[in-house]
Design an enzyme around this catalytic site. Structure first.
Site, PDB file in Angstrom:
ATOM      1  N   GLY A  48       0.817  -1.209   0.000  1.00 37.49           N
ATOM      2  CA  GLY A  48       0.000   0.000   0.000  1.00 37.49           C
ATOM      3  C   GLY A  48       0.850   1.258   0.000  1.00 37.49           C
ATOM      4  O   GLY A  48       1.980   1.257   0.494  1.00 37.49           O
ATOM      5  N   SER A  51      -0.526   8.860   1.871  1.00 36.52           N
ATOM      6  CA  SER A  51      -0.129  10.255   1.715  1.00 36.52           C
ATOM      7  C   SER A  51       1.284  10.512   2.224  1.00 36.52           C
ATOM      8  O   SER A  51       2.019  11.329   1.672  1.00 36.52           O
ATOM      9  CB  SER A  51      -1.110  11.162   2.471  1.00 36.52           C
ATOM     10  OG  SER A  51      -2.419  11.006   1.990  1.00 36.52           O
ATOM     11  N   GLY A  53       3.669   7.906   3.148  1.00 37.47           N
ATOM     12  CA  GLY A  53       4.636   6.829   3.064  1.00 37.47           C
ATOM     13  C   GLY A  53       4.076   5.577   2.425  1.00 37.47           C
ATOM     14  O   GLY A  53       2.967   5.573   1.882  1.00 37.47           O
ATOM     15  N   LYS A  70       5.102   0.421   7.976  1.00 41.91           N
ATOM     16  CA  LYS A  70       4.790   1.692   7.324  1.00 41.91           C
ATOM     17  C   LYS A  70       6.023   2.588   7.387  1.00 41.91           C
ATOM     18  O   LYS A  70       6.424   3.037   8.458  1.00 41.91           O
ATOM     19  CB  LYS A  70       3.609   2.372   8.021  1.00 41.91           C
ATOM     20  CG  LYS A  70       3.211   3.713   7.409  1.00 41.91           C
ATOM     21  CD  LYS A  70       2.031   4.308   8.152  1.00 41.91           C
ATOM     22  CE  LYS A  70       1.612   5.647   7.585  1.00 41.91           C
ATOM     23  NZ  LYS A  70       0.469   6.228   8.331  1.00 41.91           N
ATOM     24  N   ASP A 177      -9.708  10.735   9.006  1.00 43.23           N
ATOM     25  CA  ASP A 177      -9.482  10.164   7.678  1.00 43.23           C
ATOM     26  C   ASP A 177     -10.167   8.808   7.527  1.00 43.23           C
ATOM     27  O   ASP A 177      -9.548   7.808   7.153  1.00 43.23           O
ATOM     28  CB  ASP A 177      -7.974  10.025   7.427  1.00 43.23           C
ATOM     29  CG  ASP A 177      -7.637   9.990   5.933  1.00 43.23           C
ATOM     30  OD1 ASP A 177      -8.509  10.352   5.115  1.00 43.23           O
ATOM     31  OD2 ASP A 177      -6.502   9.624   5.596  1.00 43.23           O
TER      32      ASP A 177
END
Length: 360
Positions: A48, A51, A53, A70, A177
């Site tokens: 994936g 925004s 990383g 991440k 978000d």
């Protein structure tokens, strides 16, 4: 001069293994370990891109632990603040439907560049976005679409999580978000809310942000941002409710809020609202309407007496109620939206109706 160089080199070597702790009990991990775990942050391990990383699948402890790593893009504006926001938000909160963070690393890579990463429990079911929408080539990413009961369960999982963040934490947390790509699924398709990179922590007394998390300017993703944020309003639980309402409509119509059909004054909220009086079947994802054999199976499991038509009517009733919640939650006015605790109650009732609980 040589002594100065040696001192700087030793400091640099020590920094390579620096770990930024999220809380007590998290294990230490270095840049070198993460590099090895992800095969050098290989594109084949990439699962994936967000925004701030990229997320990689990694293997630790000689293959015994699968994790999601991440890696923050430090060159991206506000990436460091996003890292701190996520660490702060997840420091002291525990909930079965939150993605579990295992540890984090604030270090340097082998070239001396700043390196920041968060290590999460791996979610084998991927994200909800992959289940709802086909890829650009038109091939469905996963084997089959989510059935109605699975979507209801996921909706309840996320609603329960938001109720917890809004009302049951020692500090009120606004996620900011809510969208399908930030909802991760485990083997049983239980939903887990992740990515707190732009979350805000509010004082329950003053309602104001308490730390650096409030300095991040972004308040959500296009299509899911509450309209009052565009007018400069402060973040609030109402904003999360709006995003959740859009998410709910997307889950049951399989239409993104950014779909090309939505232009001028038409958006996902208005499109759904227009169908409330005449029935929402016209906009519902067709795969949610049961086939004959599915109607018989569900009726048998739920001990529903009567014809298959009765089962179909029950499904339509549930879908009407879900869309109504989505429309109410995504109302333009923050004060017209539901509270998440009420959303949880209503969704539980809808699931009971679908399963025939208490109908005998």
């Amino acid at each position: 001069m040589i002594l100065f160089f040696v001192i700087c080199l030793r400091r640099k070597e020590r920094k390579e293994f620096t770990t930024f702790f999220i809380g007590d009990g998290h294990f230490k991990i270095s840049y070198a370990q993460l590099l090895k775990a992800t095969n050098g942050f290989s594109s084949t391990n990439l699962i994936g891109v967000g925004s701030y990383g990229s997320v990689y699948e990694g293997v630790l402890n000689h293959g015994e632990i699968i994790v999601a790593v991440k890696v923050l893009n430090i060159e991206q504006r506000c990436a460091s603040k996003s890292f701190l926001a996520e660490c702060e938000a997840l420091r002291n909160i525990r909930h079965r439907n939150l993605v579990k963070i295992l540890t984090s690393c604030s270090s340097v890579d082998f070239e001396g560049n700043d390196f920041k990463a968060l290590v999460y429990e791996f979610m084998p079911g991927g994200n909800l976005d992959r289940w709802l929408h086909p890829h650009a080539n038109g091939i469905q990413d996963l084997q089959r679409p989510l059935k109605l009961i699975k979507r209801l369960n996921i909706a309840i999982d996320i609603a329960t999580t938001l109720d917890y963040l809004h009302h049951h934490c020692h500090m009120q947390i606004i996620h900011c978000d809510i969208k399908p790509s930030n909802i991760l699924l485990d083997d049983d398709l239980t939903a887990h809310l992740g990515d707190f990179g732009i979350s805000r922590i509010l004082s329950k007394v003053t309602g104001r942000t308490q730390n650096q998390t409030g300095s991040i300017g972004i308040k959500g993703s296009i299509g899911y941002i509450a309209p009052e944020y565009g007018a400069g309003a402060d973040v609030s639980t109402h904003g999360d409710v709006y995003s959740y309402g859009i998410l709910l409509l997307e889950m049951f119509t399989r239409k993104r809020p950014t779909d090309e059909m939505f232009k001028d004054n038409l958006n996902l909220h208005c499109w759904a609202e227009m169908t409330l009086h005449d029935g929402v079947v016209a906009i519902i994802d067709p795969t949610l309407m049961p086939m004959e054999e599915e109607e018989e199976a569900v009726a048998t499991i739920a001990n529903i007496s009567g014809s298959r038509t009765c089962m179909r009517d029950r499904v339509q009733e549930c879908l009407n109620l879900v869309i109504r919640i989505g429309v109410t939650c995504s109302a333009d006015s923050p004060w017209d939206r539901m509270d998440m605790k009420d959303v949880v109650k209503e969704l539980h009732l809808i699931r009971d109706i679908y399963l025939g609980v208490g109908s005998q």
